[in-house]
Design an enzyme around this catalytic site. Structure first.
Site, PDB file in Angstrom:
ATOM      1  N   GLN A  75      -4.142  -6.895  -7.615  1.00 22.94           N
ATOM      2  CA  GLN A  75      -4.668  -7.474  -6.379  1.00 22.94           C
ATOM      3  C   GLN A  75      -5.990  -6.802  -6.012  1.00 22.94           C
ATOM      4  O   GLN A  75      -6.088  -5.576  -6.015  1.00 22.94           O
ATOM      5  CB  GLN A  75      -3.692  -7.332  -5.212  1.00 22.94           C
ATOM      6  CG  GLN A  75      -4.173  -8.105  -3.979  1.00 22.94           C
ATOM      7  CD  GLN A  75      -3.275  -7.959  -2.771  1.00 22.94           C
ATOM      8  OE1 GLN A  75      -3.204  -6.888  -2.188  1.00 22.94           O
ATOM      9  NE2 GLN A  75      -2.593  -9.030  -2.404  1.00 22.94           N
ATOM     10  N   LYS A  91      -3.213 -14.617  -1.888  1.00 22.60           N
ATOM     11  CA  LYS A  91      -2.239 -14.270  -0.857  1.00 22.60           C
ATOM     12  C   LYS A  91      -2.948 -14.350   0.492  1.00 22.60           C
ATOM     13  O   LYS A  91      -4.004 -13.743   0.669  1.00 22.60           O
ATOM     14  CB  LYS A  91      -1.676 -12.870  -1.077  1.00 22.60           C
ATOM     15  CG  LYS A  91      -0.601 -12.451  -0.079  1.00 22.60           C
ATOM     16  CD  LYS A  91      -0.028 -11.093  -0.448  1.00 22.60           C
ATOM     17  CE  LYS A  91       1.111 -10.698   0.489  1.00 22.60           C
ATOM     18  NZ  LYS A  91       0.643 -10.338   1.828  1.00 22.60           N
ATOM     19  N   ARG A 138       8.565  -5.814   3.080  1.00 21.84           N
ATOM     20  CA  ARG A 138       9.300  -4.789   3.828  1.00 21.84           C
ATOM     21  C   ARG A 138      10.777  -4.755   3.450  1.00 21.84           C
ATOM     22  O   ARG A 138      11.399  -3.689   3.443  1.00 21.84           O
ATOM     23  CB  ARG A 138       9.163  -5.038   5.326  1.00 21.84           C
ATOM     24  CG  ARG A 138       7.793  -4.719   5.904  1.00 21.84           C
ATOM     25  CD  ARG A 138       7.803  -4.891   7.418  1.00 21.84           C
ATOM     26  NE  ARG A 138       8.176  -6.238   7.805  1.00 21.84           N
ATOM     27  CZ  ARG A 138       8.655  -6.582   8.992  1.00 21.84           C
ATOM     28  NH1 ARG A 138       8.842  -5.668   9.919  1.00 21.84           N
ATOM     29  NH2 ARG A 138       8.954  -7.836   9.275  1.00 21.84           N
ATOM     30  N   CYS A 174      -4.785  -9.187   4.241  1.00 24.09           N
ATOM     31  CA  CYS A 174      -4.707  -7.835   4.803  1.00 24.09           C
ATOM     32  C   CYS A 174      -5.254  -7.829   6.227  1.00 24.09           C
ATOM     33  O   CYS A 174      -6.394  -8.242   6.463  1.00 24.09           O
ATOM     34  CB  CYS A 174      -5.480  -6.850   3.937  1.00 24.09           C
ATOM     35  SG  CYS A 174      -5.346  -5.146   4.538  1.00 24.09           S
ATOM     36  N   THR A 200       0.827  -1.198   0.000  1.00 20.84           N
ATOM     37  CA  THR A 200       0.000   0.000   0.000  1.00 20.84           C
ATOM     38  C   THR A 200       0.864   1.252   0.000  1.00 20.84           C
ATOM     39  O   THR A 200       1.901   1.308   0.651  1.00 20.84           O
ATOM     40  CB  THR A 200      -0.925   0.031   1.225  1.00 20.84           C
ATOM     41  OG1 THR A 200      -0.146   0.016   2.420  1.00 20.84           O
ATOM     42  CG2 THR A 200      -1.877  -1.152   1.233  1.00 20.84           C
ATOM     43  N   GLY A 254       6.445 -15.884   2.639  1.00 14.86           N
ATOM     44  CA  GLY A 254       6.754 -14.478   2.872  1.00 14.86           C
ATOM     45  C   GLY A 254       6.916 -14.194   4.354  1.00 14.86           C
ATOM     46  O   GLY A 254       6.299 -14.849   5.194  1.00 14.86           O
TER      47      GLY A 254
END
Length: 678
Positions: A376, A449, A546, A409, A324, A521
């Site tokens: 996405q 995801k 990140r 999310c 984001t 991840g």
């Protein structure tokens, strides 16, 4: 060797900056939960007062009580209330006039058409310097950019023309005087022809399509047929349940009673009825001719089966996570230049896509350098996600290589609506969503995801993931090794990721299914992390999030299997690239430059956290290590490590010129700001 508290980056003693008591200070933990908050277009929908959307809490969840007025007031100025107003010219010139075109509104246009008056009031042209010019040119007090050298317009250099015309802040690069002494805009035909192949962005939504979406008139025949199919299935299930209940009452619960199935039409009749229904729907909504439908009866298009989807050969490819705010097109382009092979746009909300939101549809924009690109989407029901998928497939086709469903999310704004990680606890609904999206997308693969689960201690991904691929047709799975509740408070659980990979592979072997790529991840911050994670867990690759925000060059490290002690000059070159890509995407007028500046500062709010590996006592660096106060090997390296957001603005001024007085930047990581807002 220096002694540090646990979780501290082991910086060599000679680079430490001691405090008055002689001990190095340790920077506070960066609030990556706050950084994962919503973007501007999401907050506008939610009625929030800024860009955040996330309340910044560590635990989050639907049960949190509503804040009082005093509590809300106390939080003003934090991530929740980030606002970025547009910075515009004092003299507002009509955009069409600025491009040398005729404005259709004429004298009724609310903008000025007086080019000489605009140029008279316009500030002097800016310069877009090279890194060498920034670092090597002598500076006088207060200057942040070199004052000599040719003026170059990044948009003109890339596209052969500048669509911002006289409003461009690098105007001298593409304006000339004609024989009559009038200023005319220059076009480079060779560059423009090359841009058509290598530079022009793809996946633009047209105003006509936006209007159809806003008025709910966009035809979605595949979704309509799927809706009818789901309704009939639900009706049949209710009938079975009714019969089951009646039989149970009649036999006093005798379990041996055989429950008759509801009467079903013959298979051939069912297929014919389904085809007739689909054709009627298509004719009604698209206006196809009767002859076209008759041809469809003779040689009907065969729906794509899940096993016939375009196969994804992604083994050991580098994958930039959808991010984001920072993960916009210019940043993805930077990561591609460092070696990222798979990119995915920022998360977009299905409801906003269907409302024709200009901001939402901008998230699907793709640069030609993105060789494998996905979109996405997040949503909580088939009736939003399936038609969104149908619009994407119809409007962009080959412009999208895959569509990713967000089931990971964690932020409250998304979770409380039943979207994102909330879908982990609703497998039935998720299955209907994926089946419908597969139908709507044709050969375009659907990927998912997800996180390990919603609550700590209640992981369910190992049960869900085999169903995602075997039953519902997911073409790739990416598992973030944390629960929704955990957020970033603990390290990712790669042992559990391995357990999930084994569960999927076992189901594939049992049903003789072709294997799909599985990515893991969480906490990947070096080439060593990437390759060890693959070797230990059996994943096909690692999605980097990140780690790429803090050091975008991580993709070069992974591909070359080395740890890169990148110099401050090389890092500044990457920042210059990001500024250039930002100008090409957002524009070279006053508004575009300061939008590019804002997103450059967003990127720097992560990059400052990088501790050069040449300063560390041991390698590789760890993503969650807190840095003690340190000085770099040169002044620039020290500046790039500054946690003060005023220094990030200063760095932006090296390439984008002085920031206007109206410009302000509040970082998402409030803890990073220190005295930056003073």
């Amino acid at each position: 060797m220096s002694t540090f508290p646990a979780g501290t980056a082991p910086v060599k003693a000679e680079f430490l900056v001691p405090t008055t008591d002689g001990t190095p200070s340790i920077q506070p933990v960066a609030d990556d939960d706050a950084a994962e908050g919503g973007t501007a277009h999401t907050s506008a929908r939610s009625g929030g007062g800024g860009e955040g959307g996330n309340d910044g809490s560590r635990s989050g969840g639907p049960s949190r009580k509503k804040k009082s007025r005093e509590e809300k007031k106390a939080r003003q100025g934090q991530n929740k209330n980030r606002k970025f107003g547009k910075v515009k010219d004092d003299y507002d010139l009509c955009r069409k006039t600025a491009n040398g075109q005729v404005c259709e509104f004429g004298e009724e246009c609310r903008h000025s058409h007086d080019i000489p008056a605009y140029l008279e009031a316009k500030p002097a042209d800016l310069r877009f310097p090279t890194v060498a010019e920034v670092l090597d040119a002598p500076k006088t007090s207060g200057e942040t950019e070199p004052t000599s050298g040719p003026i170059i317009c990044p948009v003109f250099e890339e596209f052969g023309e500048c669509k911002y015309g006289f409003k461009c802040r690098y105007l001298s690069a593409h304006v000339r005087k004609d024989d009559s002494g009038n200023l005319t805009l220059v076009v480079d035909e060779d560059k423009r022809a090359n841009a058509a192949l290598n530079a022009n962005e793809a996946n633009y939504i047209t105003p006509d399509v936006q209007k159809l979406l806003r008025t709910k008139k966009y035809p979605t025949p595949i979704y309509d047929a799927y809706t009818k199919e789901m309704q009939e299935a639900e009706k049949a299930e209710r009938e079975r349940e009714r019969i089951r209940k009646e039989q149970k009452e009649a036999t006093n619960g005798d379990a041996t009673t055989v429950i008759p199935e509801p009467e079903q039409p013959a298979e051939s009749d069912e297929k014919t009825d389904a085809m007739d229904t689909a054709e009627d729907t298509i004719k009604k909504q698209t206006g196809e001719s009767a002859s076209a439908l008759e041809a469809q009866k003779d040689t009907p298009d065969v729906p794509t089966r899940f096993v016939e989807k375009k196969r994804l050969n992604w083994k050991e490819k580098t994958y930039l996570a959808p991010l984001t705010t920072v993960g916009n097109l210019p940043f993805r382009r930077l990561c591609v230049s460092y070696g990222a092979e798979i990119t995915c746009g920022e998360m977009g909300l299905a409801t906003s896509f269907l409302q024709g939101s200009k901001e939402e549809w901008s998230l699907v924009r793709r640069h030609p350098s993105e060789k494998i690109f996905g979109v996405q989407v997040a949503g909580n029901k088939p009736n939003t996600l399936v038609p969104t998928a149908e619009v994407i497939a119809k409007e962009f086709g080959t412009g999208v290589d895959f569509v990713d469903v967000n089931c990971g999310c964690p932020i409250d704004l998304v979770f409380k609506t039943g979207s994102g990680s909330a879908l982990l606890d609703a497998p039935g609904k998720l299955g209907r969503i994926l089946v419908g999206m597969n139908k709507a997308l044709g050969e375009i693969p659907v990927t998912v995801k997800l996180r390990t689960g919603v609550k700590d201690g209640k992981n369910n991904a190992h049960k869900l993931m085999p169903r995602l691929t075997a039953e519902w047709g997911a073409s790739c799975l990416t598992l973030h090794g944390r629960t929704r509740q955990q957020r970033y408070t603990k390290l990712a659980d790669w042992d559990y990721i391995k357990q999930c990979v084994d569960a999927v592979r076992a189901r594939e072997a049992e049903e003789d299914l072709p294997p799909i790529p599985i990515f893991g991840g969480g906490d990947c911050f070096s080439s060593q992390d990437f390759w060890e994670d693959i070797e230990k867990t059996g994943v096909d690759g690692v999605m980097v999030g990140r780690g790429a925000l803090i050091k975008p060059w991580i993709f070069t490290e992974i591909r070359e299997k080395r740890e890169w002690d990148i110099s401050s000059r090389e890092r500044l070159e990457g920042i210059r690239k990001l500024a250039e890509f930002g100008l090409c995407h957002f524009g070279t007028d006053t508004s575009g430059i300061n939008t590019a500046r804002r997103y450059l500062c967003e990127a720097l709010s992560f990059q400052y956290r990088y501790v050069p590996i040449g300063l560390l006592e041991r390698l590789p660096g760890k993503i969650n290590d807190r840095a003690p106060s340190f000085k770099g090997r040169d002044e620039l390296e020290t500046l790039l490590a500054s946690p003060d957001s005023r220094d990030w603005v200063k760095i932006s001024e090296m390439f984008l010129g002085p920031a206007p007085e109206a410009f302000s930047f509040i970082p998402k990581h409030k803890s990073n700001a220190y005295e930056s807002q003073g």
